[in-house]
Design an enzyme around this catalytic site. Structure first.
Site, PDB file in Angstrom:
ATOM      1  N   THR A  90       3.754  -0.650  -7.941  1.00 17.36           N
ATOM      2  CA  THR A  90       2.417  -0.567  -7.341  1.00 17.36           C
ATOM      3  C   THR A  90       2.091  -1.877  -6.623  1.00 17.36           C
ATOM      4  O   THR A  90       2.436  -2.954  -7.102  1.00 17.36           O
ATOM      5  CB  THR A  90       1.373  -0.295  -8.434  1.00 17.36           C
ATOM      6  OG1 THR A  90       1.673   0.967  -9.049  1.00 17.36           O
ATOM      7  CG2 THR A  90      -0.036  -0.260  -7.873  1.00 17.36           C
ATOM      8  N   THR A  91       1.410  -1.770  -5.478  1.00 14.28           N
ATOM      9  CA  THR A  91       1.001  -2.954  -4.726  1.00 14.28           C
ATOM     10  C   THR A  91      -0.522  -2.946  -4.550  1.00 14.28           C
ATOM     11  O   THR A  91      -1.198  -1.998  -4.927  1.00 14.28           O
ATOM     12  CB  THR A  91       1.687  -2.996  -3.354  1.00 14.28           C
ATOM     13  OG1 THR A  91       1.343  -1.815  -2.603  1.00 14.28           O
ATOM     14  CG2 THR A  91       3.201  -3.063  -3.499  1.00 14.28           C
ATOM     15  N   THR A 114       7.336  -5.782  -5.130  1.00 14.69           N
ATOM     16  CA  THR A 114       6.637  -5.102  -4.041  1.00 14.69           C
ATOM     17  C   THR A 114       7.566  -4.139  -3.315  1.00 14.69           C
ATOM     18  O   THR A 114       7.094  -3.285  -2.559  1.00 14.69           O
ATOM     19  CB  THR A 114       6.084  -6.125  -3.034  1.00 14.69           C
ATOM     20  OG1 THR A 114       7.158  -6.944  -2.550  1.00 14.69           O
ATOM     21  CG2 THR A 114       5.035  -7.011  -3.693  1.00 14.69           C
ATOM     22  N   HIS A 145       3.956   1.821   7.952  1.00 12.77           N
ATOM     23  CA  HIS A 145       4.074   2.755   6.833  1.00 12.77           C
ATOM     24  C   HIS A 145       3.379   4.068   7.156  1.00 12.77           C
ATOM     25  O   HIS A 145       2.659   4.174   8.155  1.00 12.77           O
ATOM     26  CB  HIS A 145       3.471   2.150   5.557  1.00 12.77           C
ATOM     27  CG  HIS A 145       4.371   1.162   4.889  1.00 12.77           C
ATOM     28  ND1 HIS A 145       4.433  -0.151   5.270  1.00 12.77           N
ATOM     29  CD2 HIS A 145       5.259   1.299   3.866  1.00 12.77           C
ATOM     30  CE1 HIS A 145       5.315  -0.783   4.508  1.00 12.77           C
ATOM     31  NE2 HIS A 145       5.829   0.070   3.643  1.00 12.77           N
ATOM     32  N   HIS A 146       3.557   5.036   6.285  1.00  9.34           N
ATOM     33  CA  HIS A 146       2.985   6.367   6.444  1.00  9.34           C
ATOM     34  C   HIS A 146       1.458   6.310   6.460  1.00  9.34           C
ATOM     35  O   HIS A 146       0.833   5.329   6.005  1.00  9.34           O
ATOM     36  CB  HIS A 146       3.468   7.295   5.325  1.00  9.34           C
ATOM     37  CG  HIS A 146       3.174   6.777   3.957  1.00  9.34           C
ATOM     38  ND1 HIS A 146       1.975   6.996   3.316  1.00  9.34           N
ATOM     39  CD2 HIS A 146       3.922   6.039   3.107  1.00  9.34           C
ATOM     40  CE1 HIS A 146       1.996   6.430   2.124  1.00  9.34           C
ATOM     41  NE2 HIS A 146       3.166   5.843   1.962  1.00  9.34           N
ATOM     42  N   LYS A 149      -0.858   5.416   3.203  1.00  5.97           N
ATOM     43  CA  LYS A 149      -0.824   4.139   2.488  1.00  5.97           C
ATOM     44  C   LYS A 149      -2.174   3.446   2.636  1.00  5.97           C
ATOM     45  O   LYS A 149      -2.699   3.322   3.741  1.00  5.97           O
ATOM     46  CB  LYS A 149       0.292   3.241   3.034  1.00  5.97           C
ATOM     47  CG  LYS A 149       0.468   1.954   2.239  1.00  5.97           C
ATOM     48  CD  LYS A 149       1.732   1.226   2.646  1.00  5.97           C
ATOM     49  CE  LYS A 149       1.927  -0.058   1.860  1.00  5.97           C
ATOM     50  NZ  LYS A 149       2.037   0.174   0.407  1.00  5.97           N
ATOM     51  N   THR A 156       5.233  -5.550   0.547  1.00  2.00           N
ATOM     52  CA  THR A 156       6.475  -6.160   1.025  1.00  2.00           C
ATOM     53  C   THR A 156       6.196  -7.170   2.123  1.00  2.00           C
ATOM     54  O   THR A 156       6.792  -8.255   2.151  1.00  2.00           O
ATOM     55  CB  THR A 156       7.433  -5.071   1.540  1.00  2.00           C
ATOM     56  OG1 THR A 156       7.684  -4.136   0.489  1.00  2.00           O
ATOM     57  CG2 THR A 156       8.747  -5.675   2.000  1.00  2.00           C
TER      58      THR A 156
END
Length: 252
Positions: A90-91, A114, A145-146, A149, A156
């Site tokens: 999880t971030t 991450t 990202h998708h 998110k 990251t």
């Protein structure tokens, strides 16, 4: 055989972890989720609110968690209560949330990353060498990202930023608008959200009439699931403490 529980079992990453584990010498014994789901890929799913009871009943070695910070921290309490290790993907944690994970690691082993891609681990090490060697080059960081998110920049991207800052004293500038001349001590950080992109990261270093681009693209979520499962197998049976995914890679 190492036994695993999966928090967020009905989510996209949770499902991928369970499906990926089916091809490995790991046994997912229970899933946890806030949604009313009975099972995922043949694995029983229990309400995450009852995590402590479920962990006590199924007695997994490690819980793999890809959820949201609030759910992870609630899980951490259950893991401390039952003595179960945690692999956290999880971030989006605030500093106080990270402090809570540190506190949990005094009682159980906690491995947080991450990104569980082996390629990203190589990228981070390459970033260190590139930033050190190309001192004074302009730096720009882009991630995609998708469209579901919720945290930006990605965890990251923040890790790449921290890796850069360990070598150079630069301040992030998150996007640019209007009159925005570039400062030599800044790094531009940009986030895009679109479609079903699994994860793309690129660090650009430009100067001396040349451009160096260091990038990584994940083609499938199974990349992250496989890394998390490797981490879980490595973490099982270890002493309480904080661990890094790089340690898993180094000991392969």
């Amino acid at each position: 055989m190492v036994t695993i529980a999966v928090n967020g079992a009905a989510g996209r990453m949770g499902r991928t972890v369970i499906e990926t584990a089916a091809d490995r010498d790991l046994d997912v014994v229970v899933g946890l989720d806030v949604d009313d789901v009975d099972e995922v890929a043949g694995v029983p799913v229990v309400d995450a609110a009852d995590a402590a009871d479920a962990l006590a009943e199924y007695d997994p070695d490690v819980v793999i968690d890809f959820t949201v910070p609030e759910a992870t921290l609630a899980l951490a309490d259950a893991c401390v209560e039952t003595g179960v290790g945690m692999v956290v993907g999880t971030t989006g944690f605030e500093d106080d949330g990270l402090a809570e994970l540190d506190a949990a690691s005094e009682s159980v082993p906690v491995l947080k990353a991450t990104n569980f891609s082996r390629g990203i681990q190589v990228l981070l090490r390459t970033v260190t060498e590139a930033v050190r060697a190309l001192d004074g080059y302009d730096l720009e960081l882009l991630e995609t990202h998708h469209n579901q998110k919720v945290d930006a920049p990605s965890g990251t991207a923040n890790t790449i930023l921290e890796t850069v800052q360990a070598e150079r004293d630069v301040e992030p500038v998150y996007g640019r608008e209007g009159y925005a001349p570039r400062d030599e001590d800044e790094i531009g950080v940009f986030a895009r959200r679109a479609g079903d992109v699994r994860g793309e990261h690129e660090l650009v270093l430009a100067g001396n009439d040349e451009v160096v681009s260091l990038s990584h693209r994940a083609e499938d979520r199974a990349v992250f699931a496989a890394g998390a499962l490797d981490a879980a197998a490595w973490l099982a049976g270890r002493d309480a403490g904080r661990y890094e995914f790089g340690q898993v890679i180094d000991e392969d």
